[in-house]
Write an enzyme that holds these catalytic residues in place. Structure first.
Site, PDB file in Angstrom:
ATOM      1  N   LYS A   1      23.624   2.661 -13.381  1.00 17.72           N
ATOM      2  CA  LYS A   1      23.422   1.468 -12.573  1.00 17.72           C
ATOM      3  C   LYS A   1      24.676   1.097 -11.798  1.00 17.72           C
ATOM      4  CE  LYS A   1      21.364  -0.732 -15.933  1.00 17.72           C
ATOM      5  NZ  LYS A   1      20.646  -1.720 -16.751  1.00 17.72           N
TER       6      LYS A   1
ATOM      7  N   GLU B   1      18.786  -4.008 -19.500  1.00 17.48           N
ATOM      8  CA  GLU B   1      19.647  -5.137 -19.180  1.00 17.48           C
ATOM      9  C   GLU B   1      19.365  -5.494 -17.720  1.00 17.48           C
ATOM     10  OE1 GLU B   1      23.869  -4.460 -19.642  1.00 17.48           O
ATOM     11  OE2 GLU B   1      24.312  -6.473 -18.899  1.00 17.48           O
TER      12      GLU B   1
ATOM     13  N   ARG C   1      19.934  11.236 -22.948  1.00 17.70           N
ATOM     14  CA  ARG C   1      19.524  10.586 -21.717  1.00 17.70           C
ATOM     15  C   ARG C   1      19.158  11.628 -20.669  1.00 17.70           C
ATOM     16  NH1 ARG C   1      22.836   6.685 -20.467  1.00 17.70           N
ATOM     17  NH2 ARG C   1      22.641   6.765 -18.232  1.00 17.70           N
TER      18      ARG C   1
HETATM   19  P1  ATP Z   1      22.919   2.932 -16.921  1.00 24.38           P
HETATM   20  O1  ATP Z   1      23.700   3.841 -17.798  1.00 24.38           O
HETATM   21  O2  ATP Z   1      22.101   3.604 -15.877  1.00 24.38           O
HETATM   22  O3  ATP Z   1      23.718   1.812 -16.364  1.00 24.38           O
HETATM   23  P2  ATP Z   1      21.971   1.424 -19.089  1.00 24.38           P
HETATM   24  O4  ATP Z   1      21.887   2.211 -20.328  1.00 24.38           O
HETATM   25  O5  ATP Z   1      23.090   0.475 -18.936  1.00 24.38           O
HETATM   26  O6  ATP Z   1      21.802   2.350 -17.853  1.00 24.38           O
HETATM   27  P3  ATP Z   1      19.876  -0.327 -19.808  1.00 24.38           P
HETATM   28  O7  ATP Z   1      19.257  -1.358 -18.948  1.00 24.38           O
HETATM   29  O8  ATP Z   1      20.717  -0.764 -20.926  1.00 24.38           O
HETATM   30  O9  ATP Z   1      20.655   0.626 -18.855  1.00 24.38           O
HETATM   31  O10 ATP Z   1      18.787   0.705 -20.295  1.00 24.38           O
HETATM   32  C1  ATP Z   1      17.562   0.368 -20.890  1.00 24.38           C
HETATM   33  C2  ATP Z   1      17.122   1.515 -21.751  1.00 24.38           C
HETATM   34  O11 ATP Z   1      16.993   2.693 -20.965  1.00 24.38           O
HETATM   35  C3  ATP Z   1      18.137   1.808 -22.820  1.00 24.38           C
HETATM   36  O12 ATP Z   1      17.458   2.049 -24.027  1.00 24.38           O
HETATM   37  C4  ATP Z   1      18.846   3.029 -22.325  1.00 24.38           C
HETATM   38  O13 ATP Z   1      19.326   3.798 -23.389  1.00 24.38           O
HETATM   39  C5  ATP Z   1      17.741   3.737 -21.537  1.00 24.38           C
HETATM   40  N1  ATP Z   1      18.307   4.589 -20.486  1.00 24.38           N
HETATM   41  C6  ATP Z   1      19.224   4.254 -19.549  1.00 24.38           C
HETATM   42  N2  ATP Z   1      19.558   5.317 -18.791  1.00 24.38           N
HETATM   43  C7  ATP Z   1      18.823   6.362 -19.260  1.00 24.38           C
HETATM   44  C8  ATP Z   1      18.708   7.743 -18.895  1.00 24.38           C
HETATM   45  N3  ATP Z   1      19.414   8.277 -17.910  1.00 24.38           N
HETATM   46  N4  ATP Z   1      17.852   8.518 -19.604  1.00 24.38           N
HETATM   47  C9  ATP Z   1      17.124   7.994 -20.595  1.00 24.38           C
HETATM   48  N5  ATP Z   1      17.176   6.713 -20.986  1.00 24.38           N
HETATM   49  C10 ATP Z   1      18.017   5.900 -20.337  1.00 24.38           C
HETATM   50 MG    MG Z   2      23.186  -0.484 -21.142  1.00 31.90          MG
END
Ligand code: ATP
Ligand code: MG
Length: 565
Positions: A280, A44, A270
């Site tokens: 984030k 995102e 994760r």
């Molecule tokens: P955050 O929790 O850091 O805000 P998010 O999941 O909102 O991250 P996205 O931009 O939606 O961030 O993530 C893009 C992809 O990366 C998604 O498939 C998400 O599941 C994966 N992702 C995010 N954080 C992690 C992590 N710590 N380890 C592995 N994969 C991750």
């Molecule tokens: Mg997300």
């Protein structure tokens, strides 16, 4: 062999990683359920990428490559209030820098807004969705709890024509934000909260970075994600465990819509890492509240921070490869990342000499006004790296720590009357210690053995200690920034505020460091080893007047010692 079998046979070699996601992909190919594997990495654009995302990329791009498929880069841009063009650009830069390639396959969920809207109408027409006039608070109250079922909204059974008319008027901009939503009609008594008539469209009069003001209704993540997977032909939609409870909704939507393909969702754990926060939201807070110097502050776990710190993409890929992919949450030691960085840099970083905390040494036996150039190997283990010249003269600087006035026996460095080897230069012996009025050592007087040029005495006498140095007449000054973990505890936030757990000593700025002159040509992102002190990288804050270096990492690997690796 079928096409699928060929792809599998070609792709999986002995040392390909094995994990449960790859096992599923392999089984799908073997059984012919899937012809070409298609995955996607779906950030995102509401922040910069961090090392957790590298784990996701490594899995998605890695699987596509290993099994002869493809991986899409898809921006999940359904929430215009938090998303920005700046992030879209930086994310692409970071993905590329890490070495992953989406080829032609760059997509945006927003490209599907028209199709998604049409599918919203489709659900209404089939009695599978309704417009709800309850306020957000009322919707929450009707939702029930984990132990109590929810209550049906009084609008749940309104005629489809009425919902259709309202949904169209929502799109036309007739209602303010929050006035109405479109909800999937599933089951308010479901044990899974995500199935209690989830909201799939909301009114948001907000400017979208890509679609501008074309829309004032936006699909939710759940409605956009699976359907975008289906539109793009994604076969394996791999996401993190927090989406496990969303999978029934993912499947329900796919099964109730005329989608062109049938994707499946799989969840993995994760990345969580000690002394690090990977969210984030928290990273944004660190930047906006000024706890760090920006997104790419070398203490940040962002890809841009790691890059500025001098960590090569290969080390990040090695790290996320080594931690593997599992189905249950775990905590990875940041020491493993540091170990991967050291292991790589030990092989690839050229050596230089730099004195971080200088102490002046006058070599009284060396002729005044003269200087010479000594040959210094760029890498002790690999002649391919070549050598450079380092200037030497009567006055040099050594590390303050390399002198002790009253050294213990095992201190093989400088002390009164002690002999030491200057790396690539001569054996010197300390003859006099000069102090200031406060009693602090400000200078050493030494003699040298002119026959020991290059570092060894012709008489074969053993000198144990070797120290680094720079020529006083030629050295260039620099600021060196030394970093420690951003948080002072391995589990930041465990007992309250993440901000309270910030390490007050996460950055130490050393002024007046002295570098060998060849470091004038250093480049950002190219890590160098400063002999005996660590790995360092030029910081973009450098100017022609002032060089600034970041310490990427120190030399001592406590992780390897503990783990015996
Ligand atoms: P955050 O929790 O850091 O805000 P998010 O999941 O909102 O991250 P996205 O931009 O939606 O961030 O993530 C893009 C992809 O990366 C998604 O498939 C998400 O599941 C994966 N992702 C995010 N954080 C992690 C992590 N710590 N380890 C592995 N994969 C991750
Ligand atoms: Mg997300």
């Amino acid at each position: 062999m079928s096409e699928a079998e060929t792809a599998t046979a070609e792709a999986t070699t002995e040392d390909s990683p094995r994990d449960f996601v790859r096992d599923i992909v392999r089984a799908d190919l073997d059984a012919g359920r899937v012809q070409t594997v298609v995955t996607r990495f779906p950030p995102e654009p509401n922040g910069h990428l961090h090392i957790g995302h590298a784990k996701s990329m490594s899995l998605n791009f890695g699987i596509a490559e290993e099994f002869g498929g493809r991986c899409h880069l898809r921006f999940d841009d359904t929430n215009p209030t938090k998303e920005e063009m700046e992030y879209i650009e930086s994310i692409q830069r970071d993905v590329r820098w890490l070495g992953f390639d989406w080829g032609e396959h760059l997509y945006y969920a927003s490209d599907n807004f028209e199709q998604l809207y049409t599918w919203g109408e489709h659900l209404i027409e089939n009695g599978k969705a309704y417009v709800d006039d309850l306020s957000p608070d009322e919707i929450r109250e009707h939702r029930g709890t984990l132990t109590e079922p929810g209550k049906n909204s009084p609008y749940r059974d309104r005629p489809a024509e009425e919902s259709l008319d309202l949904f169209r008027r929502m799109r036309a901009g007739e209602f303010p934000d929050g006035a109405r939503v479109l909800r999937a009609k599933i089951d308010m008594a479901s044990g899974n909260m995500n199935m209690r008539d989830p909201v799939i469209y909301r009114i948001l009069h907000a400017h979208h970075p890509r679609t501008g003001d074309a829309w004032c209704v936006y699909p939710t993540y759940d409605f956009a994600h699976g359907q975008s997977d289906a539109i793009e032909g994604v076969t394996h939609s791999i996401c993190t465990l927090e989406f496990e409870d969303h999978r029934p909704l993912y499947d329900w939507l796919i099964e109730n819509l005329p989608v062109p393909n049938r994707p499946y969702q799989y969840e993995f754990a994760r990345l969580n890492m000690t002394y690090t926060a990977l969210s984030k939201r928290l990273l944004i807070q660190l930047v906006t509240e000024g706890h760090v110097r920006g997104w790419d502050d070398p203490r940040m776990p962002t890809i841009s921070g790691l890059r500025r710190r001098g960590i090569p993409p290969e080390a990040i890929r090695d790290f996320v490869g080594r931690i593997g992919v599992t189905k249950s949450d775990n905590m990875i030691e940041v020491g493993l990342l540091e170990h991967c960085v050291r292991e790589l840099l030990n092989k690839t970083a050229e050596r230089r000499m730099a004195v971080l905390n200088p102490l002046k040494v006058v070599i009284e036996t060396y002729p005044e006004g003269e200087s010479e150039e000594l040959e210094a190997a760029n890498h002790p283990g690999d002649p391919e790296y070549g050598s450079r010249k380092v200037p030497f003269c009567r006055e040099i600087y050594v590390e303050r720590d390399d002198f002790m006035e009253d050294p213990p026996k095992k201190f093989f460095r400088l002390g009164p009357g002690r002999e030491v080897r200057l790396r690539f230069a001569y054996l010197i012996t300390c003859t006099e210690v000069i102090k200031n009025e406060a009693g602090e050592v400000v200078e050493l007087r030494c003699t040298h053995d002119p026959d020991s040029r290059g570092g060894n005495a012709p008489d074969g006498r053993k000198v144990k200690g070797t120290i680094h140095w720079v020529s006083a007449a030629h050295a260039i000054p620099a600021e060196v920034r030394v970093y420690d973990h951003l948080y002072s505890r391995p589990d930041p936030g465990a007992e309250g505020s993440y901000i309270d757990d910030l390490n007050p000593d996460s950055i130490q700025v050393l002024e007046g460091c002295l570098l060998e002159p060849s470091l004038k040509n250093a480049e950002p992102e190219k890590a160098l080893q400063f002999e005996r002190t660590g790995y360092f990288t030029l910081d973009p804050d450098s100017s022609s007047e002032k060089l600034v270096f970041n310490r990427t990492i120190g030399l001592r690997d406590s992780w390897a010692k503990v783990k015996g690796s």
